[in-house]
Design a protein around this motif. Structure first.
Motif, PDB file in Angstrom:
ATOM      1  N   PHE A 104     -17.010  -3.413  -0.581  1.00 48.45           N
ATOM      2  CA  PHE A 104     -16.359  -2.921   0.929  1.00 48.45           C
ATOM      3  C   PHE A 104     -14.969  -2.791   1.043  1.00 48.45           C
ATOM      4  CE2 PHE A 104     -20.699  -4.746   0.988  1.00 48.45           C
ATOM      5  CZ  PHE A 104     -21.431  -4.100   1.925  1.00 48.45           C
ATOM      6  N   TRP A 105     -14.659  -1.774   1.657  1.00 47.29           N
ATOM      7  CA  TRP A 105     -13.283  -1.467   2.215  1.00 47.29           C
ATOM      8  C   TRP A 105     -13.008  -1.826   3.493  1.00 47.29           C
ATOM      9  CZ3 TRP A 105      -9.183  -0.179  -0.904  1.00 47.29           C
ATOM     10  CH2 TRP A 105      -9.344   0.173  -2.334  1.00 47.29           C
ATOM     11  N   MET A 106     -11.979  -2.854   3.782  1.00 51.56           N
ATOM     12  CA  MET A 106     -11.925  -3.194   5.274  1.00 51.56           C
ATOM     13  C   MET A 106     -10.326  -3.207   5.538  1.00 51.56           C
ATOM     14  SD  MET A 106     -14.818  -6.297   5.568  1.00 51.56           S
ATOM     15  CE  MET A 106     -14.964  -6.187   7.189  1.00 51.56           C
ATOM     16  N   HIS A 107      -9.871  -3.211   6.770  1.00 51.18           N
ATOM     17  CA  HIS A 107      -8.453  -3.555   7.225  1.00 51.18           C
ATOM     18  C   HIS A 107      -8.553  -3.956   8.610  1.00 51.18           C
ATOM     19  CE1 HIS A 107      -8.881   0.292   9.620  1.00 51.18           C
ATOM     20  NE2 HIS A 107      -8.343  -0.295  10.607  1.00 51.18           N
ATOM     21  N   LYS A 108      -7.322  -4.558   8.618  1.00 50.43           N
ATOM     22  CA  LYS A 108      -6.950  -5.287  10.251  1.00 50.43           C
ATOM     23  C   LYS A 108      -5.676  -4.666  10.529  1.00 50.43           C
ATOM     24  CE  LYS A 108      -6.900  -9.496  12.744  1.00 50.43           C
ATOM     25  NZ  LYS A 108      -7.033 -10.993  12.651  1.00 50.43           N
TER      26      LYS A 108
ATOM     27  N   MET B 288      -6.081 -16.752   5.567  1.00 51.46           N
ATOM     28  CA  MET B 288      -5.846 -15.764   6.017  1.00 51.46           C
ATOM     29  C   MET B 288      -4.982 -15.468   7.163  1.00 51.46           C
ATOM     30  SD  MET B 288      -7.340 -13.708   3.882  1.00 51.46           S
ATOM     31  CE  MET B 288      -7.090 -12.160   5.026  1.00 51.46           C
ATOM     32  N   GLU B 289      -5.321 -16.436   8.212  1.00 47.16           N
ATOM     33  CA  GLU B 289      -4.164 -16.360   9.148  1.00 47.16           C
ATOM     34  C   GLU B 289      -2.700 -16.403   8.940  1.00 47.16           C
ATOM     35  OE1 GLU B 289      -5.724 -19.558  11.545  1.00 47.16           O
ATOM     36  OE2 GLU B 289      -7.147 -18.317  12.796  1.00 47.16           O
ATOM     37  N   GLY B 290      -2.605 -17.402   7.796  1.00 50.37           N
ATOM     38  CA  GLY B 290      -1.202 -17.419   7.170  1.00 50.37           C
ATOM     39  C   GLY B 290      -0.774 -16.041   6.277  1.00 50.37           C
ATOM     40  N   VAL B 291      -1.635 -15.519   6.008  1.00 46.74           N
ATOM     41  CA  VAL B 291      -1.412 -14.044   5.265  1.00 46.74           C
ATOM     42  C   VAL B 291      -0.963 -13.140   6.339  1.00 46.74           C
ATOM     43  CG1 VAL B 291      -2.435 -12.072   4.039  1.00 46.74           C
ATOM     44  CG2 VAL B 291      -2.868 -14.353   3.251  1.00 46.74           C
ATOM     45  N   GLU B 292      -1.766 -13.294   7.321  1.00 49.38           N
ATOM     46  CA  GLU B 292      -1.303 -12.506   8.562  1.00 49.38           C
ATOM     47  C   GLU B 292      -0.019 -12.572   9.066  1.00 49.38           C
ATOM     48  OE1 GLU B 292      -3.134 -11.293  13.009  1.00 49.38           O
ATOM     49  OE2 GLU B 292      -4.709 -11.995  11.394  1.00 49.38           O
ATOM     50  N   ARG B 293       0.419 -13.877   9.244  1.00 45.01           N
ATOM     51  CA  ARG B 293       1.518 -14.268   9.807  1.00 45.01           C
ATOM     52  C   ARG B 293       2.681 -13.839   8.826  1.00 45.01           C
ATOM     53  NH1 ARG B 293      -1.027 -18.996  11.174  1.00 45.01           N
ATOM     54  NH2 ARG B 293      -0.029 -19.971   9.329  1.00 45.01           N
ATOM     55  N   TYR B 294       2.618 -14.064   7.673  1.00 53.00           N
ATOM     56  CA  TYR B 294       3.487 -13.622   6.561  1.00 53.00           C
ATOM     57  C   TYR B 294       3.663 -12.084   6.752  1.00 53.00           C
ATOM     58  CZ  TYR B 294       5.811 -12.880   2.038  1.00 53.00           C
ATOM     59  OH  TYR B 294       6.488 -12.610   1.083  1.00 53.00           O
ATOM     60  N   ALA B 295       2.486 -11.320   6.764  1.00 52.41           N
ATOM     61  CA  ALA B 295       2.817  -9.881   6.932  1.00 52.41           C
ATOM     62  C   ALA B 295       3.458  -9.327   8.093  1.00 52.41           C
ATOM     63  CB  ALA B 295       1.312  -9.415   6.563  1.00 52.41           C
TER      64      ALA B 295
ATOM     65  N   VAL C 258       0.748  -1.304   0.154  1.00 55.46           N
ATOM     66  CA  VAL C 258       0.148   0.139   0.055  1.00 55.46           C
ATOM     67  C   VAL C 258       0.826   1.231  -0.066  1.00 55.46           C
ATOM     68  CG1 VAL C 258      -1.445   1.458   1.124  1.00 55.46           C
ATOM     69  CG2 VAL C 258      -1.703  -1.160   1.117  1.00 55.46           C
ATOM     70  N   LEU C 259       0.842   2.158  -1.023  1.00 56.10           N
ATOM     71  CA  LEU C 259       1.462   3.378  -1.059  1.00 56.10           C
ATOM     72  C   LEU C 259       1.543   4.098   0.198  1.00 56.10           C
ATOM     73  CD1 LEU C 259       3.388   4.619  -3.484  1.00 56.10           C
ATOM     74  CD2 LEU C 259       1.230   5.945  -4.030  1.00 56.10           C
ATOM     75  N   GLY C 260       2.547   4.472   0.648  1.00 55.27           N
ATOM     76  CA  GLY C 260       2.919   5.519   1.546  1.00 55.27           C
ATOM     77  C   GLY C 260       2.759   4.871   2.950  1.00 55.27           C
ATOM     78  N   SER C 261       2.803   3.607   3.290  1.00 55.79           N
ATOM     79  CA  SER C 261       2.583   2.774   4.504  1.00 55.79           C
ATOM     80  C   SER C 261       3.229   1.642   4.629  1.00 55.79           C
ATOM     81  CB  SER C 261       1.106   2.590   4.635  1.00 55.79           C
ATOM     82  OG  SER C 261       0.606   1.757   3.904  1.00 55.79           O
ATOM     83  N   ARG C 262       3.132   0.952   5.843  1.00 61.27           N
ATOM     84  CA  ARG C 262       3.590  -0.388   5.993  1.00 61.27           C
ATOM     85  C   ARG C 262       2.422  -1.581   6.312  1.00 61.27           C
ATOM     86  NH1 ARG C 262       6.642  -0.154  11.789  1.00 61.27           N
ATOM     87  NH2 ARG C 262       7.152  -2.358  11.116  1.00 61.27           N
ATOM     88  N   SER C 263       1.574  -1.189   5.238  1.00 55.75           N
ATOM     89  CA  SER C 263       0.357  -1.925   5.050  1.00 55.75           C
ATOM     90  C   SER C 263       0.449  -2.888   3.825  1.00 55.75           C
ATOM     91  CB  SER C 263      -0.886  -1.063   5.018  1.00 55.75           C
ATOM     92  OG  SER C 263      -0.998  -0.423   5.940  1.00 55.75           O
ATOM     93  N   LEU C 264      -0.149  -3.930   3.766  1.00 57.46           N
ATOM     94  CA  LEU C 264      -0.120  -4.818   2.699  1.00 57.46           C
ATOM     95  C   LEU C 264      -1.756  -4.898   2.300  1.00 57.46           C
ATOM     96  CD1 LEU C 264       1.860  -7.859   3.362  1.00 57.46           C
ATOM     97  CD2 LEU C 264       2.746  -5.763   1.803  1.00 57.46           C
ATOM     98  N   PHE C 265      -1.973  -4.919   0.818  1.00 57.39           N
ATOM     99  CA  PHE C 265      -3.280  -5.123   0.192  1.00 57.39           C
ATOM    100  C   PHE C 265      -3.489  -6.282  -0.159  1.00 57.39           C
ATOM    101  CE2 PHE C 265      -6.294  -4.618  -3.232  1.00 57.39           C
ATOM    102  CZ  PHE C 265      -7.424  -4.001  -2.455  1.00 57.39           C
TER     103      PHE C 265
END
Length: 229
Positions: free
Chosen positions: A223-227, A106-113, A79-86
């Motif tokens: 819907f846009w969401m984040h965690k 999704m739990e695996g995605v979270e661990r990877y991130a 994600v541009l300008g942040s430490r986030s992943l899309f």
């Protein structure tokens, strides 16, 4: 057995760029959900890299054995300008849905991130907002995904572009204030009533889990969401 009837077979997450032997199987999985030519699909998948975008595979069975099976796939970009992943896409094999593999993916995605030093996951969905809410995601504002740009343009340059755009916007606001000083006499006539218009993809956030003001490029509600992780 795990919750949801998941077997005790070895289940793990692996990046596709470390398992190019599975690229065609992965392309078939994705094409079963979103039809595309195999050539174009494989070309897209081969963009997976440590520098993003990255394709993550959910696998079961012993590694590189006859029992190994591809269960699901997720694609992530910066994600541009942040430490986030899309999270660009998430898919589980159609014959294995409803057994908890989506949650495991999704739990695996979270661990990877987390392992890559990221602090937030962002995503969009047309109809799985309740599933993601159950995983801890909340409704949020749109973000700008870098997508495939990161594969051939340094992130430092992209971040610099982001900061330059922000400064340019601040400059326009400053010029507007200068050209319209507060000391200007107020208008005698009252302002016209606001024009009613359908919400656009840039509308202010006013989402619930049942409705959204945002649409995708086809005009479908999204819907846009984040965690935070």
């Amino acid at each position: 057995m795990f919750d949801g009837g998941i077997s005790c077979a070895v289940i793990r997450i692996e990046p596709l760029h470390e398992r190019w032997d599975l690229v065609e199987v992965c392309a078939e999985l994705l094409n079963a959900q979103w039809q595309r030519s195999m050539g174009a699909r494989i070309h897209s998948l081969r963009q997976s890299s440590h520098s993003y975008p990255v394709c993550l595979l959910l696998l079961s069975g012993e590694r590189q054995s006859q029992d190994e099976k591809l269960i699901g796939h997720a694609r992530l970009s910066r994600v541009l300008g942040s430490r986030s992943l899309f999270v660009e896409s998430v898919v589980v094999c159609s014959t294995l849905r409803g057994k908890g593999y989506g949650r495991i993916l999704m739990e695996g995605v979270e661990r990877y991130a987390k392992g890559r030093g990221c602090t937030r996951l962002c995503l969009t969905t047309h109809d799985k907002q309740h599933f993601y809410a159950h995983l801890g995601f909340v409704l949020s504002k749109p973000v700008q995904s870098v997508g495939t740009l990161a594969s051939f343009m340094p992130m430092e340059l992209l971040h610099k572009f982001c900061r330059s755009a922000e400064k340019e916007e601040e400059g326009r606001k400053s010029d507007s204030k200068f050209n319209n000083p507060a000391s200007s006499p107020p208008s005698i006539l009252p302002p016209p009533p606001p024009i009613s218009a359908p919400p656009s993809s840039l509308a202010p956030v006013n989402q619930t889990l049942e409705q959204t003001p945002y649409t995708d490029n086809r005009g479908l509600p999204i819907f846009w969401m984040h965690k935070d992780i």
